[in-house]
Design a protein around this motif. Structure first.
Motif, PDB file in Angstrom:
ATOM      1  N   SER A 182      13.324 -32.997 -29.378  1.00 25.69           N
ATOM      2  CA  SER A 182      13.119 -32.643 -27.963  1.00 25.69           C
ATOM      3  C   SER A 182      12.106 -33.580 -27.315  1.00 25.69           C
ATOM      4  CB  SER A 182      12.646 -31.188 -27.838  1.00 25.69           C
ATOM      5  OG  SER A 182      13.652 -30.318 -28.301  1.00 25.69           O
ATOM      6  N   LEU A 183      11.082 -33.974 -28.081  1.00 23.66           N
ATOM      7  CA  LEU A 183      10.094 -34.928 -27.581  1.00 23.66           C
ATOM      8  C   LEU A 183      10.755 -36.269 -27.256  1.00 23.66           C
ATOM      9  CD1 LEU A 183       7.094 -35.893 -27.117  1.00 23.66           C
ATOM     10  CD2 LEU A 183       7.127 -36.581 -29.522  1.00 23.66           C
ATOM     11  N   ARG A 209      13.901 -36.800 -26.603  1.00 28.25           N
ATOM     12  CA  ARG A 209      14.791 -36.618 -25.442  1.00 28.25           C
ATOM     13  C   ARG A 209      13.979 -36.613 -24.156  1.00 28.25           C
ATOM     14  NH1 ARG A 209      17.775 -38.213 -22.965  1.00 28.25           N
ATOM     15  NH2 ARG A 209      19.488 -37.292 -21.843  1.00 28.25           N
ATOM     16  N   LYS A 210      12.793 -35.995 -24.179  1.00 30.07           N
ATOM     17  CA  LYS A 210      11.920 -35.949 -23.005  1.00 30.07           C
ATOM     18  C   LYS A 210      11.485 -37.372 -22.623  1.00 30.07           C
ATOM     19  CE  LYS A 210       7.515 -34.647 -23.147  1.00 30.07           C
ATOM     20  NZ  LYS A 210       6.335 -33.789 -23.418  1.00 30.07           N
ATOM     21  N   LEU A 211      11.099 -38.165 -23.629  1.00 24.76           N
ATOM     22  CA  LEU A 211      10.687 -39.554 -23.369  1.00 24.76           C
ATOM     23  C   LEU A 211      11.857 -40.372 -22.827  1.00 24.76           C
ATOM     24  CD1 LEU A 211       8.545 -40.085 -26.594  1.00 24.76           C
ATOM     25  CD2 LEU A 211       7.656 -40.112 -24.248  1.00 24.76           C
ATOM     26  N   GLN A 212      13.052 -40.132 -23.368  1.00 25.18           N
ATOM     27  CA  GLN A 212      14.226 -40.845 -22.866  1.00 25.18           C
ATOM     28  C   GLN A 212      14.494 -40.482 -21.406  1.00 25.18           C
ATOM     29  OE1 GLN A 212      17.238 -39.767 -25.851  1.00 25.18           O
ATOM     30  NE2 GLN A 212      17.217 -41.879 -26.559  1.00 25.18           N
ATOM     31  N   ARG A 213      14.370 -39.196 -21.084  1.00 28.81           N
ATOM     32  CA  ARG A 213      14.620 -38.774 -19.690  1.00 28.81           C
ATOM     33  C   ARG A 213      13.593 -39.385 -18.747  1.00 28.81           C
ATOM     34  NH1 ARG A 213      16.426 -33.618 -21.785  1.00 28.81           N
ATOM     35  NH2 ARG A 213      14.336 -32.763 -21.561  1.00 28.81           N
ATOM     36  N   ARG A 214      12.359 -39.497 -19.234  1.00 27.35           N
ATOM     37  CA  ARG A 214      11.313 -40.116 -18.404  1.00 27.35           C
ATOM     38  C   ARG A 214      11.702 -41.563 -18.072  1.00 27.35           C
ATOM     39  NH1 ARG A 214       5.297 -40.768 -20.766  1.00 27.35           N
ATOM     40  NH2 ARG A 214       5.492 -38.531 -21.053  1.00 27.35           N
ATOM     41  N   GLU A 239       0.349 -36.558 -26.428  1.00 29.37           N
ATOM     42  CA  GLU A 239       1.603 -37.301 -26.638  1.00 29.37           C
ATOM     43  C   GLU A 239       1.506 -38.199 -27.872  1.00 29.37           C
ATOM     44  OE1 GLU A 239       3.465 -37.771 -22.135  1.00 29.37           O
ATOM     45  OE2 GLU A 239       1.859 -39.104 -22.778  1.00 29.37           O
ATOM     46  N   LYS A 299      11.658 -29.800 -32.485  1.00 24.57           N
ATOM     47  CA  LYS A 299      10.552 -30.163 -31.594  1.00 24.57           C
ATOM     48  C   LYS A 299      10.455 -31.690 -31.456  1.00 24.57           C
ATOM     49  CE  LYS A 299       5.513 -29.745 -31.241  1.00 24.57           C
ATOM     50  NZ  LYS A 299       4.292 -29.449 -31.989  1.00 24.57           N
ATOM     51  N   ARG A 317      14.594 -41.611 -15.541  1.00 21.61           N
ATOM     52  CA  ARG A 317      14.113 -41.347 -14.164  1.00 21.61           C
ATOM     53  C   ARG A 317      13.476 -42.591 -13.575  1.00 21.61           C
ATOM     54  NH1 ARG A 317      12.345 -36.441 -16.189  1.00 21.61           N
ATOM     55  NH2 ARG A 317      10.205 -37.194 -16.387  1.00 21.61           N
TER      56      ARG A 317
END
Length: 352
Positions: free
Chosen positions: A329-330, A332-337, A278, A326, A340
């Motif tokens: 997307s990383l 966006r993934k951190l934002q979704r984490r 990461e 890429k 949650r």
């Protein structure tokens, strides 16, 4: 002549333009992280010299020397050491509490004159003022330590949207000139208050997730659809700011005092809050956003670099598109984490 020898703002502006043009020429062949380090070192030295010239101007105008020690602070991209060639001023001033009422009045008058002079000198050097008036010349951002303490108390205890926005701004604060110890005390105070106000974490998260990474469900780049920027990618608000926001929040919650995004990524890895992979992916993504931000500029009639924050998708080389997708997307993934976590900890991620 060096920056330290420059006696006028005209000379500072000349040095700035010469150095920025030189750095601009090597952008394609340099490591963007090293280039940003050089560029921000240039900004720091120019700003510090402008403050020094303002002190000399205050003495010439009969205000004497600084009555008490003080720290001249940078916020925003300056605080994060991420200024581009077109960044504006985001600043504040904090000074030691004078011993009595008469001294307090004199200090207030002195630092208001000094701050107004610094802001004027920096405008002359090519740094436009912050549109949101986060400036040392604004009396709200030029206060003794006790005044700042009261203000921070208010912001923490009444976490309105605006107060949380101010707290996110000051989370990036660092001293660029003056007494480092005052700046450090001020920053330590902020860190302690975050720990004892858990609701602030939620409010910061809500504010932080406002700007979404511009990548679609299928990994496609989301460009501007209308107006003169149609077909452009909003690098500033669709890539750079979302990533800055994510790592600021993670760092603040972990008690990390580092203010630069790359420094925060390294510190989070050292604290085992990011995996090695990461850290590597985040560093690469952020370097790409920095490079595109440096390229998303144009010159005005006076030859000054103006940051558009927008990068035409048509100018994006095919070999750049995949890394950009890429990287987004990383983010966006951190934002979704974070989203949650917000739902799990607080029972819903609704905005207030």
């Amino acid at each position: 002549m060096t920056i330290a020898d420059a006696g006028t703002t005209q000379r500072l502006r000349q040095i700035r333009e010469e150095e920025q043009n030189r750095l601009r020429e090597v952008l394609s062949s340099s490591s963007v992280i090293e280039l940003m380090r050089d560029l921000n070192d240039l900004h720091d030295r120019l700003i510090a010299r402008a403050v020094k010239l303002a002190e000399e101007e205050a003495a010439r105008q009969g205000h004497g020397a600084p009555p008490v020690p003080y720290a001249y602070m940078l916020f925003g991209s300056g605080g994060r050491s991420e200024q581009t060639m077109s960044s504006d001023q985001d600043s504040g001033l904090v000074y030691e509490d004078p011993p009595g009422d008469d001294e307090a009045e004199r200090a207030r008058d002195y630092f208001r004159f000094l701050a107004e002079t610094v802001v004027r000198f920096l405008i002359e050097t090519g740094y436009p003022p912050c549109e949101g008036n986060v400036l040392s010349s604004n009396p709200e951002w030029c206060l003794p330590e006790s005044g700042w303490e009261r203000k921070l108390n208010t912001w923490f205890e009444e976490p309105s949207w605006e107060h949380v926005r101010y707290l996110l701004i000051v989370a990036d604060g660092r001293t660029v000139y003056g007494d480092e110890a005052i700046g450090e005390r001020w920053r330590a105070r902020f860190g302690r208050d975050v720990e004892v106000h858990p609701v602030i974490a939620r409010r910061m998260m809500e504010n932080t997730l406002r700007h979404k990474a511009l990548v679609g469900v299928f990994g496609q780049l989301l460009t501007e659809r209308y107006g003169e920027s149609a077909g452009s990618i909003d690098i500033k608000y669709g890539a750079y700011i979302p990533m800055v926001n994510v790592f600021r929040l993670l760092a603040v919650r972990a008690g990390i005092r580092e203010t630069s995004t790359l420094g925060r990524i390294r510190a989070l890895r050292a604290a085992n809050l990011l995996t090695e992979q990461e850290e590597k992916e985040s560093t690469e993504a952020f370097a790409l956003f920095l490079e595109l931000r440096l390229r998303a500029v144009e010159k005005d009639e006076e030859g000054q670099w103006i940051g558009t924050g927008k990068f035409p998708a048509s100018r994006l080389m095919p070999e750049r598109k995949r890394p950009l997708k890429k990287a987004l997307s990383l983010v966006r993934k951190l934002q979704r984490r974070l989203e949650r976590e917000l739902r799990n900890r607080f029972g819903g991620g609704e905005h207030h």
